[in-house]
Design an enzyme around this catalytic site. Structure first.
Site, PDB file in Angstrom:
ATOM      1  N   ASP A  26       1.042-110.950  67.803  1.00 11.01           N
ATOM      2  CA  ASP A  26       1.542-111.637  66.600  1.00 11.01           C
ATOM      3  C   ASP A  26       3.043-111.409  66.400  1.00 11.01           C
ATOM      4  O   ASP A  26       3.677-112.101  65.603  1.00 11.01           O
ATOM      5  CB  ASP A  26       0.754-111.195  65.352  1.00 11.01           C
ATOM      6  CG  ASP A  26       0.791-109.704  65.081  1.00 11.01           C
ATOM      7  OD1 ASP A  26       1.428-108.954  65.854  1.00 11.01           O
ATOM      8  OD2 ASP A  26       0.182-109.277  64.071  1.00 11.01           O
ATOM      9  N   GLU A  27       3.616-110.443  67.126  1.00 12.37           N
ATOM     10  CA  GLU A  27       5.037-110.135  66.926  1.00 12.37           C
ATOM     11  C   GLU A  27       5.959-111.276  67.357  1.00 12.37           C
ATOM     12  O   GLU A  27       7.142-111.277  67.013  1.00 12.37           O
ATOM     13  CB  GLU A  27       5.415-108.864  67.686  1.00 12.37           C
ATOM     14  CG  GLU A  27       4.662-107.661  67.183  1.00 12.37           C
ATOM     15  CD  GLU A  27       5.225-106.362  67.696  1.00 12.37           C
ATOM     16  OE1 GLU A  27       6.373-106.326  68.170  1.00 12.37           O
ATOM     17  OE2 GLU A  27       4.496-105.357  67.628  1.00 12.37           O
ATOM     18  N   TYR A  69      11.020-106.206  73.032  1.00 10.89           N
ATOM     19  CA  TYR A  69       9.619-106.374  73.438  1.00 10.89           C
ATOM     20  C   TYR A  69       9.073-107.734  73.002  1.00 10.89           C
ATOM     21  O   TYR A  69       8.562-108.509  73.810  1.00 10.89           O
ATOM     22  CB  TYR A  69       8.758-105.244  72.839  1.00 10.89           C
ATOM     23  CG  TYR A  69       7.276-105.564  72.820  1.00 10.89           C
ATOM     24  CD1 TYR A  69       6.537-105.622  73.999  1.00 10.89           C
ATOM     25  CD2 TYR A  69       6.616-105.845  71.615  1.00 10.89           C
ATOM     26  CE1 TYR A  69       5.180-105.942  73.977  1.00 10.89           C
ATOM     27  CE2 TYR A  69       5.268-106.163  71.591  1.00 10.89           C
ATOM     28  CZ  TYR A  69       4.559-106.208  72.775  1.00 10.89           C
ATOM     29  OH  TYR A  69       3.218-106.533  72.758  1.00 10.89           O
ATOM     30  N   LYS A 117       7.663-111.134  75.079  1.00 13.46           N
ATOM     31  CA  LYS A 117       6.313-111.699  74.922  1.00 13.46           C
ATOM     32  C   LYS A 117       6.414-113.176  74.508  1.00 13.46           C
ATOM     33  O   LYS A 117       5.660-114.021  74.996  1.00 13.46           O
ATOM     34  CB  LYS A 117       5.509-110.910  73.886  1.00 13.46           C
ATOM     35  CG  LYS A 117       5.143-109.495  74.295  1.00 13.46           C
ATOM     36  CD  LYS A 117       4.250-109.400  75.517  1.00 13.46           C
ATOM     37  CE  LYS A 117       2.842-109.884  75.274  1.00 13.46           C
ATOM     38  NZ  LYS A 117       1.963-109.616  76.466  1.00 13.46           N
TER      39      LYS A 117
HETATM   40  P1  NAD Z   1      -0.575-100.504  77.499  1.00 13.50           P
HETATM   41  O1  NAD Z   1       0.877-100.163  77.539  1.00 13.50           O
HETATM   42  O2  NAD Z   1      -1.546 -99.497  76.979  1.00 13.50           O
HETATM   43  O3  NAD Z   1      -1.080-100.910  78.961  1.00 13.50           O
HETATM   44  C1  NAD Z   1      -0.332-101.724  79.819  1.00 13.50           C
HETATM   45  C2  NAD Z   1      -0.974-101.673  81.207  1.00 13.50           C
HETATM   46  O4  NAD Z   1      -0.252-102.579  82.066  1.00 13.50           O
HETATM   47  C3  NAD Z   1      -0.911-100.294  81.869  1.00 13.50           C
HETATM   48  O5  NAD Z   1      -2.135 -99.995  82.493  1.00 13.50           O
HETATM   49  C4  NAD Z   1       0.222-100.452  82.898  1.00 13.50           C
HETATM   50  O6  NAD Z   1       0.057 -99.581  84.024  1.00 13.50           O
HETATM   51  C5  NAD Z   1       0.058-101.911  83.283  1.00 13.50           C
HETATM   52  N1  NAD Z   1       1.319-102.493  83.816  1.00 13.50           N
HETATM   53  C6  NAD Z   1       2.565-102.410  83.267  1.00 13.50           C
HETATM   54  N2  NAD Z   1       3.464-103.059  84.044  1.00 13.50           N
HETATM   55  C7  NAD Z   1       2.752-103.595  85.090  1.00 13.50           C
HETATM   56  C8  NAD Z   1       3.102-104.401  86.207  1.00 13.50           C
HETATM   57  N3  NAD Z   1       4.384-104.777  86.416  1.00 13.50           N
HETATM   58  N4  NAD Z   1       2.139-104.775  87.075  1.00 13.50           N
HETATM   59  C9  NAD Z   1       0.843-104.398  86.867  1.00 13.50           C
HETATM   60  N5  NAD Z   1       0.455-103.621  85.832  1.00 13.50           N
HETATM   61  C10 NAD Z   1       1.396-103.235  84.945  1.00 13.50           C
HETATM   62  O7  NAD Z   1      -0.667-101.869  76.672  1.00 13.50           O
HETATM   63  P2  NAD Z   1      -1.756-102.351  75.606  1.00 13.50           P
HETATM   64  O8  NAD Z   1      -1.396-101.817  74.273  1.00 13.50           O
HETATM   65  O9  NAD Z   1      -3.098-102.135  76.169  1.00 13.50           O
HETATM   66  O10 NAD Z   1      -1.421-103.925  75.570  1.00 13.50           O
HETATM   67  C11 NAD Z   1      -2.047-104.805  76.490  1.00 13.50           C
HETATM   68  C12 NAD Z   1      -1.595-106.221  76.207  1.00 13.50           C
HETATM   69  O11 NAD Z   1      -1.954-106.591  74.880  1.00 13.50           O
HETATM   70  C13 NAD Z   1      -0.080-106.426  76.290  1.00 13.50           C
HETATM   71  O12 NAD Z   1       0.160-107.686  76.890  1.00 13.50           O
HETATM   72  C14 NAD Z   1       0.370-106.425  74.844  1.00 13.50           C
HETATM   73  O13 NAD Z   1       1.537-107.191  74.682  1.00 13.50           O
HETATM   74  C15 NAD Z   1      -0.807-107.062  74.173  1.00 13.50           C
HETATM   75  N6  NAD Z   1      -1.025-106.702  72.753  1.00 13.50           N
HETATM   76  C16 NAD Z   1      -1.082-105.393  72.386  1.00 13.50           C
HETATM   77  C17 NAD Z   1      -1.353-105.067  71.059  1.00 13.50           C
HETATM   78  C18 NAD Z   1      -1.457-103.620  70.620  1.00 13.50           C
HETATM   79  O14 NAD Z   1      -1.659-103.370  69.436  1.00 13.50           O
HETATM   80  N7  NAD Z   1      -1.349-102.644  71.497  1.00 13.50           N
HETATM   81  C19 NAD Z   1      -1.534-106.086  70.124  1.00 13.50           C
HETATM   82  C20 NAD Z   1      -1.466-107.424  70.547  1.00 13.50           C
HETATM   83  C21 NAD Z   1      -1.221-107.713  71.869  1.00 13.50           C
HETATM   84  O1  TDX Z   2       5.861 -92.375  64.955  1.00 15.48           O
HETATM   85  C1  TDX Z   2       5.802 -93.500  64.457  1.00 15.48           C
HETATM   86  N1  TDX Z   2       6.024 -93.673  63.124  1.00 15.48           N
HETATM   87  C2  TDX Z   2       5.965 -94.870  62.500  1.00 15.48           C
HETATM   88  O2  TDX Z   2       6.185 -94.949  61.277  1.00 15.48           O
HETATM   89  C3  TDX Z   2       5.496 -94.675  65.255  1.00 15.48           C
HETATM   90  C4  TDX Z   2       5.249 -94.543  66.737  1.00 15.48           C
HETATM   91  C5  TDX Z   2       5.428 -95.886  64.609  1.00 15.48           C
HETATM   92  N2  TDX Z   2       5.676 -95.996  63.282  1.00 15.48           N
HETATM   93  C6  TDX Z   2       5.535 -97.318  62.627  1.00 15.48           C
HETATM   94  C7  TDX Z   2       6.250 -98.466  63.295  1.00 15.48           C
HETATM   95  C8  TDX Z   2       5.351 -99.645  62.977  1.00 15.48           C
HETATM   96  O3  TDX Z   2       5.661-100.163  61.682  1.00 15.48           O
HETATM   97  O4  TDX Z   2       4.145 -97.649  62.703  1.00 15.48           O
HETATM   98  C9  TDX Z   2       3.948 -99.051  62.941  1.00 15.48           C
HETATM   99  C10 TDX Z   2       3.152 -99.252  64.213  1.00 15.48           C
HETATM  100  O5  TDX Z   2       3.995 -98.865  65.298  1.00 15.48           O
HETATM  101  P1  TDX Z   2       3.555 -99.032  66.841  1.00 15.48           P
HETATM  102  O6  TDX Z   2       2.275 -98.308  67.071  1.00 15.48           O
HETATM  103  O7  TDX Z   2       4.733 -98.693  67.681  1.00 15.48           O
HETATM  104  O8  TDX Z   2       3.178-100.584  66.901  1.00 15.48           O
HETATM  105  P2  TDX Z   2       4.030-101.939  66.666  1.00 15.48           P
HETATM  106  O9  TDX Z   2       5.466-101.739  66.864  1.00 15.48           O
HETATM  107  O10 TDX Z   2       3.546-102.524  65.362  1.00 15.48           O
HETATM  108  O11 TDX Z   2       3.467-102.835  67.897  1.00 15.48           O
HETATM  109  C11 TDX Z   2       2.066-102.782  68.268  1.00 15.48           C
HETATM  110  O12 TDX Z   2       1.371-103.909  67.807  1.00 15.48           O
HETATM  111  C12 TDX Z   2       1.710-105.152  68.385  1.00 15.48           C
HETATM  112  C13 TDX Z   2       1.925-102.683  69.785  1.00 15.48           C
HETATM  113  O13 TDX Z   2       2.627-101.540  70.254  1.00 15.48           O
HETATM  114  C14 TDX Z   2       2.425-103.938  70.464  1.00 15.48           C
HETATM  115  O14 TDX Z   2       2.173-103.867  71.862  1.00 15.48           O
HETATM  116  C15 TDX Z   2       1.672-105.116  69.900  1.00 15.48           C
HETATM  117  O15 TDX Z   2       2.211-106.306  70.408  1.00 15.48           O
END
Ligand code: NAD
Ligand code: TDX
Length: 341
Positions: free
Chosen positions: A131-132, A157, A161
């Protein structure tokens, strides 16, 4: 609910399947869709851990260690598969601010290479996004993001995306690649890297260190359990319409300070036992998803609707799995300390 044709994949590639959400999706497929074989393609960066998919049946899941940017590898791997579900990414905003280059490479070039492979081998593609890409909303704005909200990313980031989403749309329209996109809100649950907000604070408390809150703590995130994200991705892959975007969210808006207080109280600590630290540059104020389309068109519903319960289970998972998170903790905190966070 409109009729949607069902796509029945048998042999899928899951990129990033050793990361947080990708590995959860692999478990979801193994547990719920017995006829499907999964090839995980993962580079095993600092964020990838093969432990996340250890113990799954070898005849159902194969791990290929490699880079999504590697065209030669994709030429070998993709034929014979019927779909790619693309989770792999550099995913952490704070890292993208410190060093954007790997984000451009993996998130933009990597998506381009996968789309080209899908075009060459006529393979269906699902793109996991965030959603970012829509930027942020004001705290007092009643609006939520919809599929029509204009793109307005703020961080390195989210801009990578957003770029990758644009590539997917163009490859669908120009070359007819059968592609869908999901933009999901903030995930929580087991196997999330300790750099992210909830695991960082939970493991800080477990280490006897005070949690760290950015800025004024009033930034709002829209939390969804990662298992609900996985079920949504499966529905979109198999029943979504090619060329369409679906927003995924679970009505989970909460501000950071409330989440932190909930963690502290669930872990038996006073609610003010944390440090205020330097704010993230360009810090998005509020995210909020309107999930009406995926509910209406695909009938998808989240199952983890009790945040307190999901949070308690997540805290318990980190308590019980110290051997999983401990090796990454020190280096992660050293990076934050160098940034004053
Ligand atoms: P993560 O950082 O935990 O995992 C990323 C994975 O991708 C790892 O296993 C890493 O080794 C692999 N990777 C990185 N670069 C690579 C490359 N060049 N080739 C092959 N593998 C590679 O990420 P996540 O939080 O699980 O997010 C997964 C997906 O979901 C991402 O596309 C992210 O943008 C999206 N997303 C995440 C969130 C969230 O809250 N974490 C929310 C919405 C969307
Ligand atoms: O130590 C912290 N203190 C703090 O206040 C950290 C690590 C984060 N924060 C705040 C920043 C954000 O407002 O908490 C919120 C969540 O932070 P993150 O976990 O870094 O997430 P965010 O930046 O919202 O992005 C996450 O959601 C969307 C995922 O990392 C992304 O991959 C996804 O696309």
């Amino acid at each position: 609910m409109p009729d949607t044709e069902t796509f029945e994949p048998e042999n899928i590639i899951v990129t990033g399947g050793c990361g947080f959400i990708g590995s959860n999706f692999v478990h979801h497929v193994v547990d719920n869709h017995p006829g499907v074989h999964v090839t995980v393609l993962d580079k095993l960066t600092y964020a990838g851990n093969p432990e996340n998919i250890a113990g799954l049946p070898e005849d159902r899941v194969e791990l290929v260690v490699g880079d999504v940017c590697d065209e030669g590898l994709l030429d070998e791997l993709v034929p014979g598969h019927d779909a790619i579900v693309h989770f792999a990414a550099e995913s952490h905003n704070d890292n993208s601010i410190a060093d954007p280059e790997p984000f451009v490479r993996t998130n933009v070039v990597g998506t381009y290479r996968l789309l080209e492979a899908c075009r060459r081998f006529d393979v269906r593609y699902h793109h996991v996004s965030t959603d970012e890409v829509y930027g942020d909303l004001a705290l007092d704005d009643p609006a939520r993001f919809t599929e029509e909200t204009p793109y307005r990313p703020s961080s390195p980031y989210s801009s990578t995306k957003a770029s990758s989403d644009m590539l997917v749309r163009a490859w669908h329209r120009t070359y007819g690649v059968r592609a869908t996109i999901s933009n999901c809100s903030n995930n929580y649950g087991p196997y999330q890297h300790v750099e992210k907000f909830i695991p960082r604070q939970v493991t800080n408390v477990l280490c006897g260190v005070r949690p760290k809150l950015y800025g004024d703590g009033r930034n709002v995130r829209d939390w969804i359990h990662t298992e609900d994200h996985s079920s949504a991705v499966w529905e979109i892959l198999t029943r979504g319409r090619a060329g369409e975007t679906y927003l995924v969210g679970a009505d989970g808006e909460r501000d950071n300070i409330d989440v932190l207080r909930a963690i502290l109280s669930a872990m038996g600590r006073p609610e003010d036992d944390f440090d205020w630290v330097r704010d993230r540059p360009g810090h998005d104020r509020r995210y909020a998803i309107d999930p009406a389309k995926i509910r209406r068109e695909l009938g998808w519903r989240p199952r983890h609707t009790d945040f307190a319960e999901g949070l308690a289970a997540t805290i318990e998972w980190y308590r019980e799995n110290e051997a999983w998170w401990r090796p990454a903790k020190e280096a992660t905190e050293a990076r934050y300390a160098a940034q004053g966070q």
